[in-house]
Design a protein around this motif. Structure first.
Motif, PDB file in Angstrom:
ATOM      1  N   SER A 211       8.094  -8.060  10.294  1.00 39.34           N
ATOM      2  CA  SER A 211       8.455  -9.104   9.926  1.00 39.34           C
ATOM      3  C   SER A 211      10.077  -9.308   9.682  1.00 39.34           C
ATOM      4  N   GLY A 212      11.052 -10.529   9.724  1.00 36.56           N
ATOM      5  CA  GLY A 212      12.348 -10.284   9.509  1.00 36.56           C
ATOM      6  C   GLY A 212      11.784  -9.504   8.172  1.00 36.56           C
ATOM      7  N   SER A 213      12.061  -9.839   7.291  1.00 40.22           N
ATOM      8  CA  SER A 213      12.008  -9.067   5.843  1.00 40.22           C
ATOM      9  C   SER A 213      12.385  -7.256   5.768  1.00 40.22           C
ATOM     10  N   PRO A 235      18.432  -0.291   5.347  1.00 39.44           N
ATOM     11  CA  PRO A 235      17.036  -1.429   5.757  1.00 39.44           C
ATOM     12  C   PRO A 235      15.722  -0.652   5.220  1.00 39.44           C
ATOM     13  N   LYS A 236      14.654  -1.528   5.628  1.00 41.40           N
ATOM     14  CA  LYS A 236      13.726  -0.409   5.219  1.00 41.40           C
ATOM     15  C   LYS A 236      13.006  -0.322   6.207  1.00 41.40           C
ATOM     16  N   VAL A 237      13.327  -0.981   7.712  1.00 43.43           N
ATOM     17  CA  VAL A 237      12.387  -0.704   8.943  1.00 43.43           C
ATOM     18  C   VAL A 237      12.465   0.749   9.152  1.00 43.43           C
ATOM     19  N   LYS A 238      14.573   1.018   9.133  1.00 45.60           N
ATOM     20  CA  LYS A 238      14.698   2.070   9.128  1.00 45.60           C
ATOM     21  C   LYS A 238      14.281   3.738   8.860  1.00 45.60           C
ATOM     22  N   VAL A 239      13.744   2.982   7.872  1.00 49.46           N
ATOM     23  CA  VAL A 239      13.235   4.020   6.395  1.00 49.46           C
ATOM     24  C   VAL A 239      11.484   4.408   7.022  1.00 49.46           C
ATOM     25  N   ALA A 386      12.058  -5.335  13.871  1.00 45.45           N
ATOM     26  CA  ALA A 386      11.397  -6.115  13.283  1.00 45.45           C
ATOM     27  C   ALA A 386      11.865  -7.947  12.910  1.00 45.45           C
ATOM     28  N   SER A 387      11.152  -8.637  13.341  1.00 43.44           N
ATOM     29  CA  SER A 387      10.884 -10.151  13.134  1.00 43.44           C
ATOM     30  C   SER A 387      10.433 -10.868  13.338  1.00 43.44           C
ATOM     31  N   GLY A 388      10.433 -11.856  12.547  1.00 41.03           N
ATOM     32  CA  GLY A 388       8.717 -13.151  11.796  1.00 41.03           C
ATOM     33  C   GLY A 388       8.542 -13.153  10.725  1.00 41.03           C
ATOM     34  N   SER A 389       7.385 -13.899  10.753  1.00 43.78           N
ATOM     35  CA  SER A 389       7.157 -14.291   8.773  1.00 43.78           C
ATOM     36  C   SER A 389       5.887 -13.251   9.338  1.00 43.78           C
ATOM     37  N   LEU A 428       1.131  -1.197   5.780  1.00 43.57           N
ATOM     38  CA  LEU A 428       2.661  -1.564   4.643  1.00 43.57           C
ATOM     39  C   LEU A 428       3.284  -2.888   5.408  1.00 43.57           C
ATOM     40  N   SER A 429       2.822  -3.171   4.471  1.00 50.13           N
ATOM     41  CA  SER A 429       3.734  -3.913   4.582  1.00 50.13           C
ATOM     42  C   SER A 429       4.867  -4.879   2.599  1.00 50.13           C
ATOM     43  N   ASP A 430       6.020  -5.293   3.371  1.00 52.43           N
ATOM     44  CA  ASP A 430       6.673  -5.515   2.498  1.00 52.43           C
ATOM     45  C   ASP A 430       6.669  -6.729   1.511  1.00 52.43           C
ATOM     46  N   GLY A 431       5.689  -7.162   1.870  1.00 52.90           N
ATOM     47  CA  GLY A 431       5.875  -8.980   1.187  1.00 52.90           C
ATOM     48  C   GLY A 431       4.190  -9.502   1.084  1.00 52.90           C
ATOM     49  N   ARG A 432       4.447 -10.735   0.330  1.00 53.22           N
ATOM     50  CA  ARG A 432       3.439 -11.602   0.728  1.00 53.22           C
ATOM     51  C   ARG A 432       3.264 -11.974   2.029  1.00 53.22           C
TER      52      ARG A 432
END
Length: 533
Positions: A211-213, A235-239, A386-389, A428-432
């Protein structure tokens, strides 16, 4: 006659005076008891010392047995490592063979550890003398152990025993209550066991939040940005991509494993599903699917229309929270075969809700990556944006379906390998879950036994003739602290495999723990194991 009476009378008086005179009586008594008292003191001091030193000795032997089974000289892959090959005979004309070098190394390892537990001042006159005053001896023996129903040895156990001569602290020669000049202390047999690098094939399905976050900087547990060595935000996606690159090499790169003296199965496989608000299926790179069923076609169509209309997407969340048919969605798991499913809810990736930055590329791997295909996996995974909800259960369901695809290689079958495959879903998720407002459908599905149904279905792939490898679902909260109700739901789903990572190293360590890439060093046993014949 008078003289005799006189002498007798005086003798009687003198005896009577001596009897009545108490002066010095305690000196006599103490003189008589002193020998006994000194003996008792010596017995008490040395007796307690013996017990304490035996405890220290046994503790040292236990640590030595763990070190011995961890080094595993007789059964490890690289038996000719430096600590073994540097062993030399005291006779310059004699050359030790490998077996002799291993035994000498084992003695060196045990003695070095156990002697570090000795109380130095007690056993040597010079602290720098390296315990040379000690008379000790050790025995060790390591064997393979019957560790499964088929009698196939996958475990090594070591037995260690030893004794040493402990000098008495208060030695009293020829004193019955004193210990001997030295007392032999024995450890008895101590056992340790290690599950060897059992080469178990592993199927790993990475279900990753894109997702975008995930473009946001990684934050530590104090919500401060984590910087790299150059002081730059990460950025989280890079890690995530860097960690996946490393882990894929650990699992698939046979050359790297050999260099690191690790055994990996040539039949390890990795696949991935990337999710935002939905996830792609393998055969259709242009669509996102929401793998749910609704309680009515009317509510389904309303939810579709709201999601398709900018400015109305916030109105869609009640339909996910209230109108998803939870039981029907969970019960579909019984029909999972690893094939694409015609779900009633799908939309083009061009929607900003779901992976729209990846409109023309595969965000779900269209095949498994196997041995030495880590570079191809890394290239494809690194290309994702990364993009979206966020809707994590969409990725979990689609990933679980594809995990049903067994390895068809004839050499990879349990009947050939004598072991089942370990299957793992790593979410793996970075949010709700949310569009712009929290969506509870994932939590509701977990409460409706989503995860237990997934595990049960995938476990049906296990061959009952071999040790069962229960399906493992793990969840990683990456750079984010979940709300308590969501965390509780995921803990119900994954059990002990719930993790939070707030740095690259933490994330890498978490992956290693989930995949059991950290080698076991061994554990103590209370009794003698059953050795393999």
């Amino acid at each position: 006659m008078k003289n005799i009476v006189y002498i007798a009378k005086n003798s009687y008086k003198a005896t009577l005076h001596f009897y009545k005179n108490e002066s010095g009586v305690y000196s006599v008594m103490m003189g008589l008891l002193s020998v006994v008292l000194v003996g008792l003191i010596a017995f008490a001091v040395d007796g307690s010392g013996l017990l304490l030193d035996k405890a220290r000795f046994v503790q040292g032997m236990e640590q030595a047995s763990l070190a011995l089974v961890a080094e595993n000289n007789a059964y490890r892959q690289n038996q000719k490592h430096d600590d073994v090959t540097r062993q030399k005979s005291n006779d310059s004309n004699e050359t030790l063979n490998l077996d002799q070098q291993q035994k000498q190394r084992n003695q060196e390892l045990i003695r070095g550890i156990v002697q570090s537990y000795y109380l130095g001042n007690t056993y040597r006159s010079n602290p720098q003398d390296n315990n040379k005053d000690i008379t000790d001896e050790y025995k060790s023996d390591c064997h393979l152990v019957d560790s499964n129903a088929n009698g196939i040895p996958k475990t090594v156990a070591c037995e260690v025993s030893g004794n040493f001569d402990r000098p008495s602290w208060l030695y009293l020669k020829d004193q019955a209550l004193s210990f001997d000049k030295t007392e032999k202390i024995s450890s008895g047999s101590v056992y340790a066991q290690k599950n060897q690098d059992e080469v178990i094939p592993l199927d790993l399905m990475l279900v990753s939040d894109f997702s975008g976050s995930m473009n946001d900087p990684l934050l530590d547990k104090n919500q401060k940005e984590v910087k790299d060595q150059y002081g730059r935000s990460q950025p989280k996606v890079k890690v995530l991509k860097e960690v996946v690159e490393s882990v894929s090499a650990d699992l698939l790169d046979s050359k790297k494993a050999k260099q690191e003296n690790r055994n990996i199965s040539p039949f390890n496989r990795i696949g991935f599903v990337s999710f935002a608000f939905g996830a792609q299926q393998r055969r259709d790179a242009k669509k996102c699917y929401i793998p749910f069923f609704f309680d009515s076609e009317s509510n389904l169509n309303t939810a579709k229309d709201l999601l398709a209309t900018h400015g109305k997407r916030d109105l869609a969340y009640p339909y996910f929270n209230e109108h998803v048919d939870l039981e029907k969605t969970v019960n579909q798991i019984e029909n999972f075969k690893g094939e694409d499913i015609e779900y009633p809810f799908s939309f083009a990736k061009s929607y900003s809700l779901c992976l729209h930055e990846n409109a023309s590329i595969m965000t779900t791997s269209n095949n498994w990556f196997g041995q030495n295909q880590h570079d191809s996996l890394s290239t494809q995974f690194s290309a994702l944006k990364a993009s979206g909800s966020t809707l994590s259960s969409s990725g979990l369901l689609i990933g679980a379906n594809y995990l049903m695809l067994k390895n068809t290689d004839s050499k990879a079958q349990p009947s050939v390998l004598k072991t089942n495959t370990q299957r793992i879903i790593l979410v793996l998720s970075d949010g709700r879950d949310q569009i712009h407002t929290d969506i509870t459908v994932t939590t509701d599905l977990i409460k409706t036994e989503l995860c237990s149904k997934i595990k049960s279905k995938i476990d049906s792939l296990q061959d009952p003739n071999y040790t069962t490898r229960p399906t493992r679902i793990a969840f990683v909260a990456f750079g984010y602290e979940l709300k308590e109700d969501t965390k509780k739901a995921w803990r119900k789903c994954v059990g002990d495999y719930y993790y939070q990572a707030n740095s690259k190293q933490q994330l890498l360590d978490t992956f290693h723990q989930i995949l059991n890439l950290n080698e076991e060093v061994g554990h103590s046993l209370n009794s003698e194991p059953k050795y393999y014949n």
